[in-house]
Enzyme design. Sequence first.
Site, mmCIF file in Angstrom:
data_model
loop_
_atom_site.group_PDB
_atom_site.id
_atom_site.type_symbol
_atom_site.label_atom_id
_atom_site.label_comp_id
_atom_site.label_asym_id
_atom_site.label_seq_id
_atom_site.Cartn_x
_atom_site.Cartn_y
_atom_site.Cartn_z
ATOM 1 N N ASN A 1 -0.942 12.427 -0.060
ATOM 2 C CA ASN A 1 -0.786 12.471 -1.508
ATOM 3 C C ASN A 1 -2.058 13.070 -2.127
ATOM 4 O O ASN A 1 -3.154 12.526 -1.937
ATOM 5 C CB ASN A 1 -0.543 11.038 -2.010
ATOM 6 C CG ASN A 1 -0.355 10.966 -3.509
ATOM 7 O OD1 ASN A 1 -1.084 11.625 -4.252
ATOM 8 N ND2 ASN A 1 0.581 10.172 -3.965
ATOM 9 N N HIS B 1 -4.981 12.653 -6.523
ATOM 10 C CA HIS B 1 -6.331 12.351 -7.022
ATOM 11 C C HIS B 1 -7.276 13.545 -7.016
ATOM 12 O O HIS B 1 -8.340 13.485 -7.620
ATOM 13 C CB HIS B 1 -6.895 11.128 -6.318
ATOM 14 C CG HIS B 1 -6.120 9.897 -6.685
ATOM 15 N ND1 HIS B 1 -5.926 9.531 -8.004
ATOM 16 C CD2 HIS B 1 -5.435 9.003 -5.941
ATOM 17 C CE1 HIS B 1 -5.173 8.449 -8.045
ATOM 18 N NE2 HIS B 1 -4.849 8.109 -6.806
ATOM 19 N N HIS C 1 2.946 13.246 -7.549
ATOM 20 C CA HIS C 1 3.646 12.425 -8.541
ATOM 21 C C HIS C 1 3.304 12.915 -9.956
ATOM 22 O O HIS C 1 2.307 12.479 -10.529
ATOM 23 C CB HIS C 1 3.219 10.956 -8.357
ATOM 24 C CG HIS C 1 3.891 10.003 -9.286
ATOM 25 N ND1 HIS C 1 3.587 8.659 -9.324
ATOM 26 C CD2 HIS C 1 4.852 10.174 -10.235
ATOM 27 C CE1 HIS C 1 4.321 8.057 -10.233
ATOM 28 N NE2 HIS C 1 5.085 8.957 -10.815
ATOM 29 N N ARG D 1 3.325 12.341 -13.271
ATOM 30 C CA ARG D 1 3.641 11.172 -14.095
ATOM 31 C C ARG D 1 4.008 11.616 -15.501
ATOM 32 O O ARG D 1 3.639 12.716 -15.943
ATOM 33 C CB ARG D 1 2.440 10.221 -14.152
ATOM 34 C CG ARG D 1 2.093 9.607 -12.803
ATOM 35 C CD ARG D 1 0.928 8.654 -12.939
ATOM 36 N NE ARG D 1 1.317 7.445 -13.630
ATOM 37 C CZ ARG D 1 1.608 6.296 -13.025
ATOM 38 N NH1 ARG D 1 1.514 6.186 -11.710
ATOM 39 N NH2 ARG D 1 1.957 5.238 -13.723
ATOM 40 N N ARG E 1 -1.220 12.584 -16.215
ATOM 41 C CA ARG E 1 -2.648 12.265 -16.064
ATOM 42 C C ARG E 1 -3.288 12.986 -14.880
ATOM 43 O O ARG E 1 -4.488 13.142 -14.836
ATOM 44 C CB ARG E 1 -2.857 10.751 -15.927
ATOM 45 C CG ARG E 1 -2.330 10.187 -14.629
ATOM 46 C CD ARG E 1 -2.698 8.738 -14.461
ATOM 47 N NE ARG E 1 -1.919 7.871 -15.324
ATOM 48 C CZ ARG E 1 -1.710 6.571 -15.063
ATOM 49 N NH1 ARG E 1 -2.261 6.024 -13.998
ATOM 50 N NH2 ARG E 1 -0.982 5.835 -15.847
ATOM 51 N N GLU F 1 7.383 12.584 -5.967
ATOM 52 C CA GLU F 1 7.549 11.219 -6.486
ATOM 53 C C GLU F 1 7.844 11.319 -7.960
ATOM 54 O O GLU F 1 7.149 12.051 -8.679
ATOM 55 C CB GLU F 1 6.235 10.456 -6.354
ATOM 56 C CG GLU F 1 6.058 9.698 -5.094
ATOM 57 C CD GLU F 1 4.759 8.907 -5.160
ATOM 58 O OE1 GLU F 1 4.414 8.372 -6.228
ATOM 59 O OE2 GLU F 1 4.088 8.864 -4.139
ATOM 60 N N THR G 1 1.083 3.048 -9.174
ATOM 61 C CA THR G 1 2.414 2.447 -9.147
ATOM 62 C C THR G 1 2.320 0.991 -8.685
ATOM 63 O O THR G 1 1.963 0.723 -7.552
ATOM 64 C CB THR G 1 3.326 3.250 -8.205
ATOM 65 O OG1 THR G 1 3.185 4.631 -8.517
ATOM 66 C CG2 THR G 1 4.773 2.836 -8.368
ATOM 67 N N GLU H 1 11.039 3.797 0.968
ATOM 68 C CA GLU H 1 9.604 3.711 1.233
ATOM 69 C C GLU H 1 9.187 2.301 0.846
ATOM 70 O O GLU H 1 9.346 1.895 -0.311
ATOM 71 C CB GLU H 1 8.816 4.756 0.429
ATOM 72 C CG GLU H 1 7.311 4.629 0.713
ATOM 73 C CD GLU H 1 6.473 5.755 0.135
ATOM 74 O OE1 GLU H 1 6.972 6.896 0.023
ATOM 75 O OE2 GLU H 1 5.306 5.474 -0.198
ATOM 76 N N HIS I 1 1.092 2.925 0.083
ATOM 77 C CA HIS I 1 0.368 2.344 -1.047
ATOM 78 C C HIS I 1 -0.786 1.463 -0.557
ATOM 79 O O HIS I 1 -0.562 0.469 0.108
ATOM 80 C CB HIS I 1 1.253 1.516 -1.975
ATOM 81 C CG HIS I 1 0.617 1.339 -3.319
ATOM 82 N ND1 HIS I 1 0.861 2.184 -4.373
ATOM 83 C CD2 HIS I 1 -0.296 0.466 -3.741
ATOM 84 C CE1 HIS I 1 0.144 1.819 -5.412
ATOM 85 N NE2 HIS I 1 -0.577 0.782 -5.052
HETATM 86 N N1 PXP Z 1 3.684 6.070 -2.008
HETATM 87 C C1 PXP Z 1 4.032 5.907 -3.303
HETATM 88 C C2 PXP Z 1 5.468 5.791 -3.656
HETATM 89 C C3 PXP Z 1 3.031 5.867 -4.307
HETATM 90 O O1 PXP Z 1 3.381 5.707 -5.594
HETATM 91 C C4 PXP Z 1 1.687 6.029 -3.941
HETATM 92 C C5 PXP Z 1 0.632 6.041 -4.993
HETATM 93 O O2 PXP Z 1 0.742 7.176 -5.768
HETATM 94 C C6 PXP Z 1 1.398 6.219 -2.580
HETATM 95 C C7 PXP Z 1 2.407 6.209 -1.627
HETATM 96 C C8 PXP Z 1 -0.009 6.435 -2.108
HETATM 97 O O3 PXP Z 1 -0.785 5.332 -2.389
HETATM 98 P P1 PXP Z 1 -2.349 5.404 -2.192
HETATM 99 O O4 PXP Z 1 -2.875 6.438 -3.123
HETATM 100 O O5 PXP Z 1 -2.790 4.013 -2.529
HETATM 101 O O6 PXP Z 1 -2.585 5.764 -0.752
#
Ligand code: PXP
Length: 249
Positions: free
Chosen positions: A10, A13, A46, A48, A52, A73, A104, A154, A194
Site C-alpha cells: 500500500n 503514505h 485508497h 479517500r 488526503r 480500496e 480505516t 480481507e 492492517h
Molecule cells: N488493508 C486495508 C483494507 C486498509 O484499509 C489498510 C490501511 O489503509 C491496509 C490494508 C494497510 O494497513 P497498514 O497501512 O496499517 O499496513
Amino acid sequence: MNPRVLLGVNVDHVATLRQARGTRYPDPVQAALLAEEAGADGITIHPREDRRHIQERDVLLMRDMLNTKMNLEMAVTDAMIVFAEQVRPQCVCLVPEKREELTTEGGLDVDGQEARIAKACERLARIGAEVSLFIDPDPAQIDAAVRCGAPVVELHTGEYAEANTPEAEEKAFKVLLDAVAYARKRGLIVNAGHGLHYHNTERVAAIPGINELNIGHSIIARAVFTGLKEAVRDMRSVIDRARGPHLSP
Ligand code: PXP
C-alpha cells in the site's frame, strides 16, 4: 508450508508526504513501480473521500503503468463505484470510511448493510474486478460476505496488531486463526491486513489458508531509512520465512 503468500504494498503514505506540502514529490506512482521491482505482487491504494493522500491522477496513471495488479480500496458510495467503473482495476476492496478517522478503523459491517453491499459487489463484478470485503474476523461478517457474492475477504488484523499485552495478542491471534479457517471452509479467498509490521507479520503469514497480505505504513516508514526496494524485500523475507523458501515468484 507453501504456497507463497502474496504481498500487496500500500503506497498511500507516499502520497501523504506529498500532500503534506502540496509538492510534486514524492510520487506514489514511482513508489508503486519500485515496489513492483522489489517483489510486490500488487499495489494497493485508497483514494479517500477527503483525498488526503491518493488523488484521482495517481489512480489513473497507475492503471496504465502497473505491471502487477491494482487493488483499489474504496468506500461503498455511488461516486466511488462510478470511478471504479471508469478505472476498471483488477481488484477492488470495499472498506468503511469515516472522515475523522486516522486510518480505516474496524471492518465493514456487511451483515448490517447487506443489500447495499451485495449491489456494489454485483456492479463491480460486472467490470471484471475481483471484489474483496474488508471485515473483522467475525463469522457473522464472513457469512454475510458469502451471501453478498464476494469471492474474497480481507480480514482486519488491527485487533491483533494493536494488542497491548501478550494475552490480548494471543486472544486476537486465535480469533484470526479461526476466522481464516472458517472463511476458507465457506469457499472464500482470504487476505489480511492492517497494522502489520516487521515483527508481527510472520505469525499471520504462517496461518494456513492466507492468500495475500496488504501492508503499507510499516513498509513506507522503513523506506525512509533503507529505501523502498529494500523495505519491500525485507517484508518479502519475513513472509517467506513463515512459509519456507519458494522456488519461483
Ligand atoms: N488493508 C486495508 C483494507 C486498509 O484499509 C489498510 C490501511 O489503509 C491496509 C490494508 C494497510 O494497513 P497498514 O497501512 O496499517 O499496513
